[in-house]
Design a protein around this motif. Structure first.
Motif, PDB file in Angstrom:
ATOM      1  N   TYR A 116      -1.561   6.398   1.450  1.00 54.04           N
ATOM      2  CA  TYR A 116      -0.434   6.973   0.998  1.00 54.04           C
ATOM      3  C   TYR A 116       0.720   7.196   2.099  1.00 54.04           C
ATOM      4  CZ  TYR A 116       2.957   9.165  -2.210  1.00 54.04           C
ATOM      5  OH  TYR A 116       4.172   9.564  -2.951  1.00 54.04           O
ATOM      6  N   GLU A 117       0.186   7.648   3.056  1.00 54.51           N
ATOM      7  CA  GLU A 117       0.491   8.158   4.225  1.00 54.51           C
ATOM      8  C   GLU A 117       1.334   7.064   5.066  1.00 54.51           C
ATOM      9  OE1 GLU A 117      -2.076  10.580   6.703  1.00 54.51           O
ATOM     10  OE2 GLU A 117      -2.582  11.851   4.802  1.00 54.51           O
ATOM     11  N   GLU A 118       0.454   5.987   5.021  1.00 54.47           N
ATOM     12  CA  GLU A 118       1.044   4.669   5.433  1.00 54.47           C
ATOM     13  C   GLU A 118       2.125   4.351   4.804  1.00 54.47           C
ATOM     14  OE1 GLU A 118      -0.275   3.152   8.082  1.00 54.47           O
ATOM     15  OE2 GLU A 118      -1.795   4.609   8.348  1.00 54.47           O
ATOM     16  N   LEU A 119       2.265   4.494   3.373  1.00 53.35           N
ATOM     17  CA  LEU A 119       3.318   3.878   2.629  1.00 53.35           C
ATOM     18  C   LEU A 119       4.530   4.838   3.144  1.00 53.35           C
ATOM     19  CD1 LEU A 119       1.810   3.705  -1.215  1.00 53.35           C
ATOM     20  CD2 LEU A 119       2.558   1.926   0.335  1.00 53.35           C
ATOM     21  N   GLU A 120       4.366   6.069   3.092  1.00 55.94           N
ATOM     22  CA  GLU A 120       5.263   6.881   3.787  1.00 55.94           C
ATOM     23  C   GLU A 120       6.087   6.389   5.085  1.00 55.94           C
ATOM     24  OE1 GLU A 120       3.807  10.656   3.341  1.00 55.94           O
ATOM     25  OE2 GLU A 120       4.635  11.082   1.540  1.00 55.94           O
ATOM     26  N   ARG A 121       5.220   5.877   5.957  1.00 57.55           N
ATOM     27  CA  ARG A 121       5.632   5.641   7.319  1.00 57.55           C
ATOM     28  C   ARG A 121       6.457   3.973   7.039  1.00 57.55           C
ATOM     29  NH1 ARG A 121       1.006   4.974  10.909  1.00 57.55           N
ATOM     30  NH2 ARG A 121       2.434   4.032  12.345  1.00 57.55           N
ATOM     31  N   ALA A 122       5.768   3.283   6.036  1.00 51.01           N
ATOM     32  CA  ALA A 122       6.446   1.888   5.887  1.00 51.01           C
ATOM     33  C   ALA A 122       7.916   2.344   5.395  1.00 51.01           C
ATOM     34  CB  ALA A 122       5.788   1.242   4.774  1.00 51.01           C
ATOM     35  N   THR A 123       8.329   3.305   4.447  1.00 54.89           N
ATOM     36  CA  THR A 123       9.563   3.635   4.326  1.00 54.89           C
ATOM     37  C   THR A 123      10.513   3.989   5.463  1.00 54.89           C
ATOM     38  OG1 THR A 123       9.366   5.880   4.008  1.00 54.89           O
ATOM     39  CG2 THR A 123       8.880   4.603   2.046  1.00 54.89           C
ATOM     40  N   GLU A 124      10.031   4.479   6.191  1.00 54.45           N
ATOM     41  CA  GLU A 124      10.819   4.714   7.674  1.00 54.45           C
ATOM     42  C   GLU A 124      10.864   3.607   8.490  1.00 54.45           C
ATOM     43  OE1 GLU A 124       8.426   8.067   8.605  1.00 54.45           O
ATOM     44  OE2 GLU A 124       9.037   8.981   6.771  1.00 54.45           O
ATOM     45  N   GLY A 125      10.269   2.521   8.123  1.00 56.86           N
ATOM     46  CA  GLY A 125      10.393   1.277   9.058  1.00 56.86           C
ATOM     47  C   GLY A 125       9.292   1.163  10.248  1.00 56.86           C
ATOM     48  N   ASN A 126       8.227   2.297  10.125  1.00 53.96           N
ATOM     49  CA  ASN A 126       7.353   2.571  11.405  1.00 53.96           C
ATOM     50  C   ASN A 126       6.118   1.694  11.065  1.00 53.96           C
ATOM     51  OD1 ASN A 126       9.286   4.155  12.210  1.00 53.96           O
ATOM     52  ND2 ASN A 126       8.415   5.865  11.273  1.00 53.96           N
ATOM     53  N   ARG A 127       6.154   0.725   9.889  1.00 56.29           N
ATOM     54  CA  ARG A 127       4.944  -0.047   9.544  1.00 56.29           C
ATOM     55  C   ARG A 127       5.184  -1.290   9.166  1.00 56.29           C
ATOM     56  NH1 ARG A 127       0.319  -0.987   9.990  1.00 56.29           N
ATOM     57  NH2 ARG A 127      -1.399  -0.022   8.864  1.00 56.29           N
ATOM     58  N   SER A 128       4.326  -2.234   9.576  1.00 57.91           N
ATOM     59  CA  SER A 128       4.772  -3.677   9.238  1.00 57.91           C
ATOM     60  C   SER A 128       4.093  -3.897   7.796  1.00 57.91           C
ATOM     61  CB  SER A 128       4.470  -4.709  10.166  1.00 57.91           C
ATOM     62  OG  SER A 128       3.402  -5.638   9.610  1.00 57.91           O
ATOM     63  N   MET A 129       4.701  -4.407   6.772  1.00 58.68           N
ATOM     64  CA  MET A 129       4.006  -4.712   5.530  1.00 58.68           C
ATOM     65  C   MET A 129       2.712  -5.314   5.613  1.00 58.68           C
ATOM     66  SD  MET A 129       5.026  -3.624   2.332  1.00 58.68           S
ATOM     67  CE  MET A 129       6.677  -3.981   1.930  1.00 58.68           C
ATOM     68  N   ALA A 130       2.746  -6.598   6.454  1.00 56.36           N
ATOM     69  CA  ALA A 130       1.772  -7.410   6.380  1.00 56.36           C
ATOM     70  C   ALA A 130       0.575  -6.619   7.100  1.00 56.36           C
ATOM     71  CB  ALA A 130       2.035  -8.681   7.410  1.00 56.36           C
ATOM     72  N   ALA A 131       0.835  -5.810   8.057  1.00 56.35           N
ATOM     73  CA  ALA A 131      -0.228  -5.288   8.987  1.00 56.35           C
ATOM     74  C   ALA A 131      -1.016  -4.350   8.006  1.00 56.35           C
ATOM     75  CB  ALA A 131       0.226  -4.543  10.044  1.00 56.35           C
ATOM     76  N   LEU A 132      -0.129  -3.467   7.180  1.00 60.81           N
ATOM     77  CA  LEU A 132      -0.629  -2.464   6.107  1.00 60.81           C
ATOM     78  C   LEU A 132      -1.347  -3.290   5.160  1.00 60.81           C
ATOM     79  CD1 LEU A 132      -0.651   0.232   4.756  1.00 60.81           C
ATOM     80  CD2 LEU A 132       1.390  -0.333   3.764  1.00 60.81           C
ATOM     81  N   VAL A 133      -1.205  -4.439   4.457  1.00 62.79           N
ATOM     82  CA  VAL A 133      -1.798  -5.263   3.697  1.00 62.79           C
ATOM     83  C   VAL A 133      -3.251  -5.585   4.331  1.00 62.79           C
ATOM     84  CG1 VAL A 133      -2.178  -7.309   2.248  1.00 62.79           C
ATOM     85  CG2 VAL A 133       0.029  -6.160   2.354  1.00 62.79           C
ATOM     86  N   ASP A 134      -3.391  -6.137   5.629  1.00 64.94           N
ATOM     87  CA  ASP A 134      -4.483  -6.430   6.114  1.00 64.94           C
ATOM     88  C   ASP A 134      -5.348  -5.405   6.070  1.00 64.94           C
ATOM     89  OD1 ASP A 134      -3.728  -8.925   6.472  1.00 64.94           O
ATOM     90  OD2 ASP A 134      -3.132  -8.831   8.608  1.00 64.94           O
ATOM     91  N   GLU A 135      -4.851  -4.174   6.747  1.00 64.97           N
ATOM     92  CA  GLU A 135      -5.839  -2.866   7.031  1.00 64.97           C
ATOM     93  C   GLU A 135      -6.311  -2.344   5.566  1.00 64.97           C
ATOM     94  OE1 GLU A 135      -4.661   1.511   8.475  1.00 64.97           O
ATOM     95  OE2 GLU A 135      -3.788  -0.021   9.565  1.00 64.97           O
ATOM     96  N   LEU A 136      -5.514  -2.273   4.629  1.00 62.37           N
ATOM     97  CA  LEU A 136      -5.883  -2.054   3.319  1.00 62.37           C
ATOM     98  C   LEU A 136      -7.124  -2.843   2.760  1.00 62.37           C
ATOM     99  CD1 LEU A 136      -2.783  -1.074   1.402  1.00 62.37           C
ATOM    100  CD2 LEU A 136      -4.554   0.467   1.914  1.00 62.37           C
ATOM    101  N   LEU A 137      -7.086  -4.242   3.071  1.00 59.82           N
ATOM    102  CA  LEU A 137      -8.013  -5.140   2.621  1.00 59.82           C
ATOM    103  C   LEU A 137      -9.282  -4.888   3.259  1.00 59.82           C
ATOM    104  CD1 LEU A 137      -5.844  -8.254   1.713  1.00 59.82           C
ATOM    105  CD2 LEU A 137      -7.073  -6.986   0.231  1.00 59.82           C
ATOM    106  N   TYR A 138      -9.030  -4.790   4.660  1.00 56.17           N
ATOM    107  CA  TYR A 138     -10.267  -4.540   5.569  1.00 56.17           C
ATOM    108  C   TYR A 138     -11.020  -3.265   4.993  1.00 56.17           C
ATOM    109  CZ  TYR A 138     -13.007  -3.646   9.659  1.00 56.17           C
ATOM    110  OH  TYR A 138     -14.160  -3.685  10.662  1.00 56.17           O
ATOM    111  N   GLU A 139     -10.452  -2.309   4.846  1.00 55.73           N
ATOM    112  CA  GLU A 139     -11.061  -0.924   4.465  1.00 55.73           C
ATOM    113  C   GLU A 139     -11.566  -1.475   3.213  1.00 55.73           C
ATOM    114  OE1 GLU A 139      -8.355   2.368   4.427  1.00 55.73           O
ATOM    115  OE2 GLU A 139      -8.120   1.964   6.671  1.00 55.73           O
ATOM    116  N   ALA A 140     -10.772  -1.875   2.201  1.00 54.86           N
ATOM    117  CA  ALA A 140     -11.554  -2.074   0.816  1.00 54.86           C
ATOM    118  C   ALA A 140     -12.795  -2.826   0.869  1.00 54.86           C
ATOM    119  CB  ALA A 140     -10.367  -2.875  -0.234  1.00 54.86           C
ATOM    120  N   ALA A 141     -12.951  -3.673   1.685  1.00 57.19           N
ATOM    121  CA  ALA A 141     -14.017  -4.552   1.893  1.00 57.19           C
ATOM    122  C   ALA A 141     -14.927  -3.830   2.392  1.00 57.19           C
ATOM    123  CB  ALA A 141     -13.601  -5.751   2.718  1.00 57.19           C
TER     124      ALA A 141
END
Lengths: 368, 137, 559
Positions: A332-357
């Protein structure tokens, strides 16, 4: 699978006095634990299966429950030794989550028949015309030895798509005076049907509806024939309204109970459940189709199972990812960071999938 | 367990009485309170009601009776539940039931009895209370 | 603009000035108790009503004179100055012996007609020993299995002088046949019998639930009764078309009129199709309505119903006999308005409701007893209920003039509005293909259910106050004595039934039942073979299961 579940499965398959109760509780597990549904369905794939899963769909008020009730009566007459399951889905209130499940009112004559098991389900916000656990409930009906299971949809939304994925045959029920019937035909119901029932055929407007339906089927048929034989030839619209099995047109005749334009086109039955007309013929047709096509259905069911696994996989991915995106979690914090443009969407997805796995490893059951 | 799922409730009318206004109203207010309610319609036998309750895996059965046949019919429903190994299903009732019969019904195992004029809130609260410890599969 | 219209316009302008001026000023300081005032049926009510020009300009067409078309002001010229309404208390319980005693008591106390309540097995056509009757024998009314019970029930009651109303529908033909047979035994020929059978099956499918056969054969039984009685029992009201149960199930006042008259239209159509002439049977059609506590709305309801019915019979069916155009009705105070809390309050409710019925010009009246939210009434509570009617008749003075509310700006407006709304409802039923189709579609039931839900919600959220229920509640336990049906009832009834079965001529019973079956399969009038079967002591259950074997059984399947 936990021990309690195993016990319920054992009880449900037994002849003991607790068999029905155990089956009913298994159905509750199927409907109440969507997060385990994939696993449960996987675990139930080797259970005995019904020979026929029949979908009944159509607009609200078209008489689906009455047709179901009369089909059940015919089934019991024809096959006194066989068991029948009925799954009836009604909508949940979008506001309160509650539901008034009234389909059974029309089926109460079967309530105490040991060969009929009826289960009402609330859609619980699921949009496909069924309830999320409906497939699991059908599995349990197979487990307890149901030869045939009738699944009656809510009758609104995308009923036709989902029922087609969950049934061997789909009966589409239409009735005069239901403005929705024709609209639903246009919106995809026409393609979903293996059989049509024009119900309440004694009612004013039934002839017109019957003709409208046949004419739509005729148009579809001609389009198919044209495409197959002489592409480029102008398409004929309208065409014969009342065509008997031999294709003889007689507009004065009382329409037959069963009309089929050809072998490729779904037959149309005129029924008046209230007057006991047409349902016996429908039953015989279903019997014939079951006997002829049981093998084809195995392939169809394989396709359905793939679809089932696909959905379960998606559901599991969705669940794991959304867990991590809940407020208060790191995602969720990552999402907040994404709103500020501090986070690439694609990187976020990759990270989430990795963690989910990682989260699933070693924890999740062997389900899919 | 799934905390989001509320127990299911059957509302039925056993016997020959056809006055269904109360039964339908209670079914509606329970729906409004988030329950999934299975409604049987009028003139059902105790057997039909109990078989339905078992198949639907309900947590509670609510019976509405205005015909004065409540003692006989509640007795039969409770007997059948026992026979089917379903004594854990909570039974409640309502209708024209004389105050004097209420203790007798409760002794038999009827959890709550609502007489005409009982506010909806009170009915929902009482049922919530009865089902507090019920486990939904 | 007519002269009246000018005057009315003048008054309306004055009312507008009044609303905009003094009223608005007052409201700024002292607002009214609520933003919107509504009747018991959710009809919005204005602060003040002004006269309508039409009441004067179209007086003859809208109001007329008592005893004359359109009967808005009453069906008889002198109304209660000539004779009070029939005070008729619905009663019956346990076995025929006990009920007979209650009838004799009521007659001694001054009731002027009998009203028989049958138990549910009798109403649906099950004998007392049928498994379906378990727990129900003698509970909501008297158990009648065979003519032997009917003989006991009416013992010592002179059928040539007392009129008897019987709440019987699905099995009306059988119970009417028994009544005729008892008359024969008393030496009273059928043409001297007076009374009413409810015989209104449509509202059973809609609201009350004591159906047995599907609509088609049920309607045939009804038109057989019409035809038979027109010829043989000419003073019997062959049907009492009932809005009462529709209202009890939760309808509004306008729906009560609309659905009831739509039922009436269906019965008239059925009889016409069976070849009867409207002026031959229409004079014997009677009605039955509820009276609830909203005094003016209820009084207006009866006036609106009379006017609308007269118009329907004249314009739709071309009836010319004035008796065919008159809506004559029985009234019962509203059972659903009784509360189990603070039961004494019910006496007051019943008084207001009974007054509404009398102000509305009822022909007969049942007043509920205060304990009926919990049980059948005791003798004491029935007596108070009857005294309530007698008080209205003899002490209140409302009976001294005919149609005393006529000309009230409010009541005339209510009458007009209710008539318009009810007529709209009838049009909806017509558009659905008539009443049977509308019932099969679940339309009528759904409409009533929605009204009942709205009403229930208005009480539950406190918008509507019910004294002792959601306001002014006390925690006093109701210590009132309640009536109990004797526990021995079922056993005594079963013994009697066994005795009848053992002593009758079995061959005669079988032949009679075979004749009933033959008539049911064919199209001859069912009344003569049913009468023969009854005389042979065939039971209600035997006759009805014979009919069900041919007609089939109906069960609830609509929404």
């Amino acid at each position: 699978m936990d021990a309690r579940l195993e016990q319920l499965i054992k009880d449900a398959r037994s002849d003991g006095s607790c068999a029905l109760r155990a089956a009913a509780r298994l159905m509750s597990i199927m409907t109440n634990q969507p997060q385990r549904l994939g696993e449960l369905l996987a675990g139930s794939r080797d259970w005995p299966q019904p020979r026929l899963v029949l979908g009944v769909t159509g607009a609200p008020g078209s008489g689906k429950s009455t047709i179901t009730d009369h089909l059940a009566a015919e089934f019991r007459d024809h096959f006194p030794e066989r068991k029948l399951g009925i799954v009836a889905v009604d909508p949940s209130s979008p506001f309160t989550g509650g539901a008034l499940l009234g389909d059974r009112v029309r089926m109460m004559r079967h309530a105490s028949d040991p060969h009929v098991f009826i289960r009402s389900l609330a859609s619980r916000g699921h949009l496909g015309g069924l309830a999320l656990g409906a497939r699991g409930v059908v599995r349990v009906m197979g487990l307890i030895g149901c030869d045939t299971v009738i699944v009656e949809t809510v009758g609104v939304g995308q009923s036709e798509v989902e029922i087609a994925q969950n049934a061997d045959l789909v009966v589409v029920v239409l009735a005069p005076g239901q403005g929705d019937s024709v609209q639903m035909l246009k919106a995809g119901l026409l393609e979903a049907a293996d059989l049509f029932v024009v119900n309440k055929s004694d009612r004013e407007g039934a002839d017109l509806l019957h003709q409208q339906l046949l004419s739509m089927l005729q148009r579809q048929r001609l389009a198919r024939l044209d495409l197959a034989s002489t592409p480029g030839e102008p398409m004929t619209c309208g065409g014969p309204m009342l065509t008997g099995p031999q294709g003889i047109v007689d507009e004065r005749a009382t329409p037959a109970v069963r009309v089929a334009l050809d072998n490729e086109t779904p037959p149309v039955f005129r029924c008046s459940a209230i007057k006991h007309e047409g349902v016996a013929e429908l039953m015989m047709e279903l019997k014939g189709l079951t006997d002829r096509h049981a093998v084809d259905w195995q392939n169809r069911r394989k396709g359905q199972t793939i679809e089932e696994i696909r959905l379960a996989v998606l559901e599991e991915v969705r669940r794991r990812v959304s867990d991590r995106l809940a407020p208060g979690r790191k995602g969720y914090e990552e999402l907040e960071r994404a709103t500020e443009g501090n986070r690439s969407m694609a990187a976020l997805v990759d990270e989430l999938l990795y963690e989910a796995a990682a989260a699933g490893r070693g924890l999740q059951s062997s389900g899919c | 367990m799934n905390a989001a799922v509320k127990p299911r409730i059957l509302i039925g009318k056993p016997g020959l009485d056809g006055h269904d206004r109360g039964a339908k109203y209670v079914a509606q207010i329970l729906r409004d309170a988030g329950f999934e309610v299975i409604y049987t319609g009028i003139r059902r036998s105790p057997e039909q009601i109990v078989d339905t309750a078992v198949q639907e895996d309900v947590a509670a059965i609510g019976l509405s009776l205005l015909s004065g046949a409540h003692l006989a019919l509640f007795t039969r429903v409770l007997e059948l539940l026992h026979d089917r190994g379903a004594d854990d299903i909570v039974v409640f009732g309502g209708g024209t039931i004389p105050p004097k019969d209420i203790p007798r019904l409760k002794e038999m195992g009827v959890a709550e009895v609502f007489t005409p004029g009982t506010p909806a809130r009170q009915i929902v609260a009482a049922i919530d209370d009865c089902l507090l410890h019920h486990s939904v599969m | 603009m007519s002269a009246t219209e000018e005057q009315v316009d003048h008054i309306k302008q004055a009312v507008e000035r009044w609303n905009a001026g003094p009223v608005a000023k007052l409201l700024a300081k002292f607002p009214e108790q609520r933003a919107k005032f509504v009747t018991a049926s959710d009809r919005q009510v204005e602060r003040l009503y002004a006269p309508e020009a039409a009441t004067i300009d179209r007086y003859a067409e809208k109001l007329g004179l008592p005893g004359e078309y359109p009967f808005t002001r009453g069906v008889q010229p002198t109304m209660y100055r000539g004779r009070f309404w029939t005070m008729r208390q619905y009663a019956g319980f346990a076995t025929a012996e006990e009920s007979n005693q209650r009838y004799r008591y009521l007659l001694e106390q001054g009731t002027t007609g009998l009203s028989v309540a049958f138990d549910l097995p009798t109403q649906i056509g099950y004998d007392s020993d049928d498994p379906m009757a378990a727990g129900e024998v003698g509970k909501v009314g008297v158990a009648i299995d065979s003519l032997a019970d009917m003989e006991t029930l009416l013992d010592g009651i002179p059928l040539d002088r007392i009129s008897t109303s019987m709440t019987i529908n699905a099995t009306a033909a059988v119970l009417l046949a028994m009544y005729i047979a008892v008359g024969e035994k008393q030496g009273v020929p059928p043409e001297k019998l007076n009374g009413t059978i409810q015989n209104d099956i449509l509202k059973e499918y809609i609201a009350r639930g004591t159906y047995r056969f599907p609509p088609g054969p049920s309607l045939r039984l009804i038109s057989d009764i019409f035809a038979y009685c027109t010829e043989k029992v000419p003073n019997f009201n062959t049907i009492s078309i009932s809005g009462y149960h529709i209202r009890e199930a939760g309808s509004t006042a306008a729906q009560e009129i609309g659905f009831t008259l739509a039922d009436a239209i269906c019965y008239v159509d059925t009889a016409l199709q069976a070849g009867l002439k409207v002026d031959d049977f229409a004079p014997r059609l009677a009605f039955f309505f509820a009276a609830h506590s909203d005094l003016f709305e209820e009084a207006a309801k009866f006036r609106a119903a009379r006017r609308l019915y007269a118009r329907i019979m004249k314009e739709r069916f071309g009836a010319v006999n004035p008796k065919s155009l008159m809506l004559r009705f029985h009234t019962q105070t509203g059972g659903v308005t009784l509360t189990a809390q603070q039961p004494d309050n019910n006496v007051v409710r019943v008084t207001i409701q009974a007054l509404a019925a009398v102000l509305g010009g009822t022909q007969s009246l049942h007043t509920n007893s205060k304990d009926e939210a919990m049980a059948l009434p005791t003798e004491e509570s029935v007596t108070v209920a009857l005294r309530t009617q007698q008080l209205i008749a003899y002490e209140s003075g409302v009976t001294n003039t005919v149609d005393p509310l006529a000309g009230s700006f409010y009541v005339e407006k209510l009458t007009d509005d209710l008539e318009v709304e009810a007529e709209g409802i009838i049009k909806l039923i017509d558009a659905r293909g008539g009443m049977v189709a509308a019932i099969e579609q679940g339309f009528v039931q759904k409409q009533i259910e929605e009204s009942a839900y709205r009403y229930g919600q208005s009480i539950d959220n406190g918008e509507r106050v019910i004294v002792g229920v959601n306001k002014f509640t006390g925690d006093e336990p109701p210590t009132i004595n309640l009536f109990e049906v004797p526990e021995s009832t079922t056993q005594r009834q079963l013994d009697k039934l066994r005795g009848v079965r053992a002593s009758r001529d079995v061959a005669r019973v079988e032949a009679a039942l075979a004749a009933v079956k033959q008539a049911a399969v064919g199209s001859e009038n069912l009344m003569p073979p049913i009468l023969a079967a009854v005389r042979a002591y065939a039971t209600v259950g035997e006759i009805c299961s014979t009919l069900a074997g041919v007609f089939g059984e109906f069960s609830e399947s609509t929404n």
